[in-house]
Motif scaffolding. Structure first.
Motif, short mmCIF file in Angstrom:
data_model
loop_
_atom_site.label_atom_id
_atom_site.label_comp_id
_atom_site.label_asym_id
_atom_site.label_seq_id
_atom_site.Cartn_x
_atom_site.Cartn_y
_atom_site.Cartn_z
N ASN A 83 52.53 66.91 42.18
CA ASN A 83 52.37 66.02 41.03
C ASN A 83 52.84 66.69 39.75
OD1 ASN A 83 50.04 67.30 39.59
ND2 ASN A 83 49.05 66.92 41.56
N GLU A 84 53.09 65.87 38.78
CA GLU A 84 53.66 66.35 37.53
C GLU A 84 52.75 67.34 36.79
OE1 GLU A 84 56.83 65.93 36.35
OE2 GLU A 84 56.97 65.31 38.44
N PRO A 85 51.43 67.07 36.67
CA PRO A 85 50.59 68.02 35.93
C PRO A 85 50.65 69.46 36.48
CG PRO A 85 49.44 65.95 36.12
CD PRO A 85 50.69 65.83 36.98
N ASP B 130 52.32 60.23 36.48
CA ASP B 130 51.91 61.61 36.76
C ASP B 130 52.13 62.10 38.19
OD1 ASP B 130 51.24 62.34 34.24
OD2 ASP B 130 49.08 62.43 34.54
N ALA C 59 55.65 60.43 33.07
CA ALA C 59 54.67 61.46 32.75
C ALA C 59 55.02 62.05 31.40
CB ALA C 59 54.68 62.55 33.82
N ASN D 166 55.43 67.79 31.31
CA ASN D 166 54.43 68.80 31.62
C ASN D 166 54.99 70.22 31.60
OD1 ASN D 166 51.74 67.43 32.55
ND2 ASN D 166 53.37 66.12 33.34
N GLN E 250 49.67 64.40 24.89
CA GLN E 250 50.54 63.50 25.65
C GLN E 250 50.84 62.26 24.79
OE1 GLN E 250 50.26 62.90 29.76
NE2 GLN E 250 48.33 64.00 30.01
#
Lengths: 332, 332
Positions: B190-192, B146, B157, B160, B292
């Motif tokens: 970050n990925e989120p 992530d 990840a 997203n 996810q």
């Protein structure tokens, strides 16, 4: 005679670079407490010098690995997830590491971890396990949660008998006239089985009529609960006005089954679970429940394992439980 | 010259006792696969002879510890609990052990675990961490989940951005006319964070008007969501008919806040979360959600760490997501 300085940095080099004593470097490497300031200095020096500990040579001198293995069915069930989290915190507070073994995915592995303790690869084991064939050598440091293996192994649990009694007392306070206990679980001698015994005792003491719907493991709980409940619904009414379920998971299943039959928890029937599971660990309780003191269970298990307690024989420690309203009982 | 038999049993003694080759004993001790029959024989012989491996002398010969440290905020949040469980299974399948570090309870410990990898006490790290000061040496085997630290560290990840797009598309399919995105989270790259970018892209592509309610970490999400939503309720009606929340936890908070204001998710407003959290890990979804692929994330992270993949540079691997109905959207 002047010794040539080795090209591979040593603990002494790290101490000199960090401007601290050799003992301080040693403490940091072994994960023992030092001030944040010292820890930072040592870690920076280690990084600057590209110092690598030979952890195995180190282990030959140390007597401890500062590692404890935890056996748990899984970390998906919220009660287990919460227990692992509390065990981690209790171990980290004492500068121990947690080696995790989720036993649902690998039953054979349990014995392997127990054997690791024999081989001094971990300092001990904390296990919540119903593996019937697990062999634990009396010399292996082992603390059990929820299952009393034998008199030599300490066991920590919530006070399951008192929890059952409390559930019965609450149903009586709620004005129930006929109750039932529902559970699917291991036949092995274990503490959670006392939930039923305590409930029966509480019902008898308070004059509450009750039935039991209890099945051994490896059976679909939803299926057997559905069959039991459906056979006790007549003209849209359930024969019972109070239900005590062996876990919160079972209580949630039962709430759902009854809802589909038009019977509403908290209004038509009072339902109490066991565990104290909360949504996302901090939101509301999933159902009215007998809450286990998860943090105390974890702290006690770690204390027992690391020898801070001074018992003459391996104790069974039963920790106090609490009733929590969670929407499946009328407010008292 | 006949050598005297030592009183301390050796690997050879175990092999003789078990009636197997020395190599088989060695495989069992090192946790490598052998048939169940051989494993049982060796373990029984070890127990009968009271044989203890000197694990450190053993370590000097082996180059691996067969142990991977996992950094995770906690095991209480169901998404994290499920991820740890899947990582454990993926590691156990490859005969690796999992050393657990819950970083919520001990921020300082993260650096310690990363340093352990430098010291060869673990073979590598899989980390889901937003610790801004974590220093990772390029030589340390590290796979991030992530958060993309730097180009040398592989990151895994869910996709997203695609998840955000999918949420927008679903709201459009549900007939929404005005949407909002709600999130509280780390400012770190970050990925989120791409959930928002993907959502905005999806809204623009489909002509859906939208607002954003985004706050950085260390703020009470329920408080800010409540303020935002209350300021957008007029005459008992919410200005938005579609909401996309950064996590399922946020979605559940929002559902509750709106319920208290008399606005019902699925009827008055369509609400989609992110993660795919299920009650007890196997029951219904807590809300309509972008799920996810937790198992695939875990398997990929472990494969990347243990080198089964053959990438030229450290990749960012984004794995496919799925929309799941969970009662907070109208059936499509």
């Amino acid at each position: 005679m002047k010794r040539r300085k080795s090209s591979v940095p040593t603990v002494k080099d790290v101490a000199r670079e960090a401007g601290v004593a050799v003992g301080t470097v040693s403490r940091v490497i072994n994960g023992k407490p030092v001030t944040e300031e010292y820890e930072r200095k040592v870690r920076e020096a280690i990084r600057r010098l590209d110092y690598h500990v030979n952890s195995y040579a180190q282990g030959l001198k140390a007597t401890r690995t500062y590692t404890v293995a935890v056996l748990i069915p899984n970390t998906i069930n919220p009660f287990f997830g919460s227990l692992v989290n509390c065990l981690h915190q209790a171990l980290a507070d004492r500068h121990y590491r947690l080696l995790l073994c989720c036993t649902d995915s690998n039953l054979r592995q349990e014995q392997e971890y127990v054997d690791m303790a024999r081989m001094n690869k971990v300092d001990g084991i904390i296990g919540l396990t119903y593996n019937p064939s697990l062999q634990i050598d009396p010399s292996t440091p082992f603390v059990s949660i929820d299952r009393a293996f034998d008199p030599n192994i300490p066991c920590v649990a919530s006070d399951n008998f008192a929890g059952g009694q409390l559930a019965a007392r609450k149903l009586i306070e709620l004005g129930c006239h006929k109750a039932a206990f529902l559970r699917v679980g291991s036949d092995l001698d274990n503490e959670p089985n006392k939930r039923r015994a305590g409930f029966e005792h509480g019902c008898m003491a308070g004059g509450l009529e009750y039935d039991c719907c209890v099945y051994s493991d490896n059976i679909d709980p939803k299926g057997v609960f559905r069959d039991f409940l459906m056979s006790h619904i007549h003209d849209g009414r359930l024969d019972y006005d109070g239900l005590f379920c062996g876990t919160d998971y079972f209580a949630c299943c039962v709430v759902q089954i009854l809802k589909e039959a038009g019977i509403q928890a908290g209004r038509d029937v009072q339902i109490i679970g066991y565990d104290g599971v909360r949504l996302f660990g901090s939101e509301g309780y999933l159902c009215s429940t007998i809450e286990q003191p998860v943090r105390d269970i974890a702290e006690t298990a770690v204390d027992l394992l690391l020898g801070s307690h001074n018992y003459h024989a391996a104790p069974l420690v039963c920790l106090p439980i609490t009733f929590r309203e969670g929407g499946t009982t009328r407010p008292l």
